[in-house]
Design a protein around this motif. Structure first.
Motif, PDB file in Angstrom:
ATOM      1  N   SER A  16       0.844  -1.197   0.000  1.00 58.04           N
ATOM      2  CA  SER A  16       0.000   0.000   0.000  1.00 58.04           C
ATOM      3  C   SER A  16       0.879   1.246   0.000  1.00 58.04           C
ATOM      4  O   SER A  16       1.126   1.872   1.037  1.00 58.04           O
ATOM      5  N   LYS A  17       1.388   1.623  -1.169  1.00 61.42           N
ATOM      6  CA  LYS A  17       2.274   2.779  -1.288  1.00 61.42           C
ATOM      7  C   LYS A  17       1.565   4.077  -0.905  1.00 61.42           C
ATOM      8  O   LYS A  17       2.161   4.969  -0.291  1.00 61.42           O
ATOM      9  N   ALA A  18       0.297   4.186  -1.270  1.00 58.40           N
ATOM     10  CA  ALA A  18      -0.454   5.400  -0.954  1.00 58.40           C
ATOM     11  C   ALA A  18      -0.596   5.582   0.553  1.00 58.40           C
ATOM     12  O   ALA A  18      -0.487   6.694   1.073  1.00 58.40           O
ATOM     13  N   GLN A  19      -0.848   4.480   1.261  1.00 60.73           N
ATOM     14  CA  GLN A  19      -0.994   4.561   2.708  1.00 60.73           C
ATOM     15  C   GLN A  19       0.332   4.962   3.357  1.00 60.73           C
ATOM     16  O   GLN A  19       0.370   5.788   4.274  1.00 60.73           O
ATOM     17  N   SER A  20       1.427   4.399   2.868  1.00 66.29           N
ATOM     18  CA  SER A  20       2.739   4.743   3.416  1.00 66.29           C
ATOM     19  C   SER A  20       3.054   6.212   3.186  1.00 66.29           C
ATOM     20  O   SER A  20       3.611   6.887   4.059  1.00 66.29           O
ATOM     21  N   ALA A  21       2.708   6.726   1.996  1.00 69.73           N
ATOM     22  CA  ALA A  21       2.913   8.141   1.713  1.00 69.73           C
ATOM     23  C   ALA A  21       2.069   9.009   2.631  1.00 69.73           C
ATOM     24  O   ALA A  21       2.498  10.088   3.062  1.00 69.73           O
ATOM     25  N   ARG A  22       0.861   8.538   2.942  1.00 71.15           N
ATOM     26  CA  ARG A  22      -0.025   9.252   3.866  1.00 71.15           C
ATOM     27  C   ARG A  22       0.602   9.342   5.243  1.00 71.15           C
ATOM     28  O   ARG A  22       0.562  10.388   5.901  1.00 71.15           O
ATOM     29  N   TYR A  23       1.176   8.250   5.690  1.00 71.14           N
ATOM     30  CA  TYR A  23       1.826   8.236   6.999  1.00 71.14           C
ATOM     31  C   TYR A  23       2.996   9.219   7.034  1.00 71.14           C
ATOM     32  O   TYR A  23       3.180   9.957   7.998  1.00 71.14           O
ATOM     33  N   LYS A  24       3.801   9.211   5.975  1.00 74.62           N
ATOM     34  CA  LYS A  24       4.947  10.119   5.931  1.00 74.62           C
ATOM     35  C   LYS A  24       4.491  11.567   5.996  1.00 74.62           C
ATOM     36  O   LYS A  24       5.081  12.384   6.718  1.00 74.62           O
ATOM     37  N   ASN A  25       3.458  11.915   5.247  1.00 74.50           N
ATOM     38  CA  ASN A  25       2.956  13.284   5.238  1.00 74.50           C
ATOM     39  C   ASN A  25       2.473  13.697   6.615  1.00 74.50           C
ATOM     40  O   ASN A  25       2.724  14.819   7.075  1.00 74.50           O
ATOM     41  N   TYR A  26       1.787  12.781   7.299  1.00 72.99           N
ATOM     42  CA  TYR A  26       1.304  13.111   8.635  1.00 72.99           C
ATOM     43  C   TYR A  26       2.471  13.305   9.593  1.00 72.99           C
ATOM     44  O   TYR A  26       2.532  14.286  10.343  1.00 72.99           O
ATOM     45  N   ILE A  27       3.403  12.356   9.581  1.00 71.98           N
ATOM     46  CA  ILE A  27       4.516  12.399  10.531  1.00 71.98           C
ATOM     47  C   ILE A  27       5.351  13.658  10.356  1.00 71.98           C
ATOM     48  O   ILE A  27       5.708  14.332  11.324  1.00 71.98           O
ATOM     49  N   THR A  28       5.678  13.978   9.123  1.00 70.39           N
ATOM     50  CA  THR A  28       6.621  15.064   8.860  1.00 70.39           C
ATOM     51  C   THR A  28       5.983  16.439   8.753  1.00 70.39           C
ATOM     52  O   THR A  28       6.678  17.448   8.903  1.00 70.39           O
ATOM     53  N   GLN A  29       4.672  16.512   8.507  1.00 71.51           N
ATOM     54  CA  GLN A  29       4.055  17.812   8.299  1.00 71.51           C
ATOM     55  C   GLN A  29       2.843  18.050   9.202  1.00 71.51           C
ATOM     56  O   GLN A  29       2.845  18.948  10.050  1.00 71.51           O
ATOM     57  N   GLU A  30       1.794  17.256   9.026  1.00 77.11           N
ATOM     58  CA  GLU A  30       0.551  17.518   9.754  1.00 77.11           C
ATOM     59  C   GLU A  30       0.717  17.421  11.261  1.00 77.11           C
ATOM     60  O   GLU A  30       0.188  18.250  12.008  1.00 77.11           O
ATOM     61  N   CYS A  31       1.427  16.416  11.712  1.00 77.72           N
ATOM     62  CA  CYS A  31       1.629  16.232  13.151  1.00 77.72           C
ATOM     63  C   CYS A  31       2.343  17.438  13.747  1.00 77.72           C
ATOM     64  O   CYS A  31       1.966  17.942  14.816  1.00 77.72           O
TER      65      CYS A  31
END
Length: 356
Positions: A166-181
């Motif tokens: 699930s590449k899209a899910q992994s990209a979602r996690y990265k975006n949250y960790i590095t930006q949204e969080c």
């Protein structure tokens, strides 16, 4: 299996004076007496700011500044409640999958998820983490650099293979960790800065001993922030032999407690005066010290004070801080996963549509 009360992964950091953190702990359990089947705890700078459990089915703000934040964002707590309710069903299913993987049926079992981010307000550096644990040990960990999953347990290999696809899910996690969080952390800091940047010395600092043959525990509680050190020294020099340092634990009011034990079985009574316990709090110049012979003036082992410690531990359980059962295999800053960020005020969520 040991169920551990908060702890461990929330220890000291080298950039303590300027590093802030936002972390979430999800805990699903089966057959744990007198404890909710599902608990979520959110923390800013290692102080609890939001709580949810399957008994109340409601997200609750735990700090005064979070009440202000919630008042200014009326949909926030309702949005968090919706996320946690959805996560509850997801975790219930995955704990059953984990039991099957480990060829287990009944008994006490705990499935956990930890995620979050850290941000240095001077260098602007940010980092994040996400990991799952099962029955006190790492189950699967997200590698932010490769956007793949690491499976410390053979039983998690199937999950790794499935989630890596699930590449899209992994990209979602990265975006949250590095930006949204980090963005949400900054918002929380704006509301809680006066409280989060305060300094409080321990309200209690005592030497405790259960029996004459037990180790002497130096105990401090009520201090803030959690950037503190406690150690034993003899004749003015810090000692490490026969010393066991405990973790820094949270109190229900947002302050912290810690202890460090000294095995006195080899210490002659006439030498007790050479030993003292030292407590140091970041940002405070003066140390707090107590000489070992102080305990003797209270009859050797003040059981009344020991009762205070027991009471503190029970209080942690009652208020739900035990919601973060942390597994013993410490990975420092690895662990994270949100459930669905939206404009309605949900900061800590990503779609929980991945089955183990």
């Amino acid at each position: 299996m040991k169920i551990l009360v908060f702890l461990a992964l929330l220890g000291l950091h080298s950039a303590a004076a300027v590093t802030h953190s936002l972390k979430y702990f999800y805990t699903a359990s089966s057959q744990v007496p007198n404890f909710p089947e599902f608990v979520v705890v959110g923390m800013v700078d290692d102080g609890q700011m939001i709580h949810y459990d399957s008994n109340t089915m409601k997200a609750v703000a735990k700090r005064d500044w979070m009440n202000t934040f919630s008042a200014d964002n009326p949909q926030y707590l309702a949005g968090q409640t919706d996320i946690f309710v959805g996560s509850q069903q997801w975790f219930k299913g995955n704990i059953e999958i984990a039991k099957q993987r480990f060829n287990q049926t009944g008994g006490v079992h705990v499935f956990q998820w930890m995620y979050g981010c850290e941000w240095d307000d001077v260098t602007q550096d940010a980092s994040g983490f996400m990991q799952y644990g099962y029955d006190g040990e790492d189950f699967i960990v997200f590698d932010l650099k490769t956007l793949t999953w690491i499976a410390p347990k053979q039983q998690a290999v199937v999950t790794k293979q499935k989630w890596d696809e699930s590449k899209a899910q992994s990209a979602r996690y990265k975006n949250y960790i590095t930006q949204e969080c980090v963005d949400w952390l900054k918002k929380y800091l704006d509301y809680g800065r006066s409280s989060l940047m305060r300094t409080e010395r321990p309200s209690t600092h005592s030497l405790l001993q259960k029996t004459p043959s037990s180790p002497v525990s130096c105990f401090a509680t009520g201090f803030y922030p959690n950037r503190a050190e406690m150690y034993w020294r003899k004749d003015g020099h810090q000692i490490h032999e026969d010393v066991e340092r405990g973790e820094i634990l949270p109190n229900h009011d947002g302050s912290f407690q810690m202890s460090v034990e000294l095995d006195v079985s080899k210490v002659a009574p006439e030498d007790w005066g050479k030993y003292e316990c030292v407590f140091q709090l970041s940002g405070v110049k003066d140390d707090i010290t107590i000489k070992l012979d102080v305990i003797r003036s209270k009859g050797g082992f003040p059981l009344v004070v020991i009762g205070v410690v027991v009471g503190v531990i029970l209080l942690l359980l009652v208020v739900g801080i035990a919601g973060y059962f942390l597994w013993k295999n410490k990975k420092g800053k690895e662990g994270f996963k949100p459930a669905s960020t939206s404009d309605s005020g949900s900061d800590n969520s990503l779609p929980l549509n991945q089955k183990a």
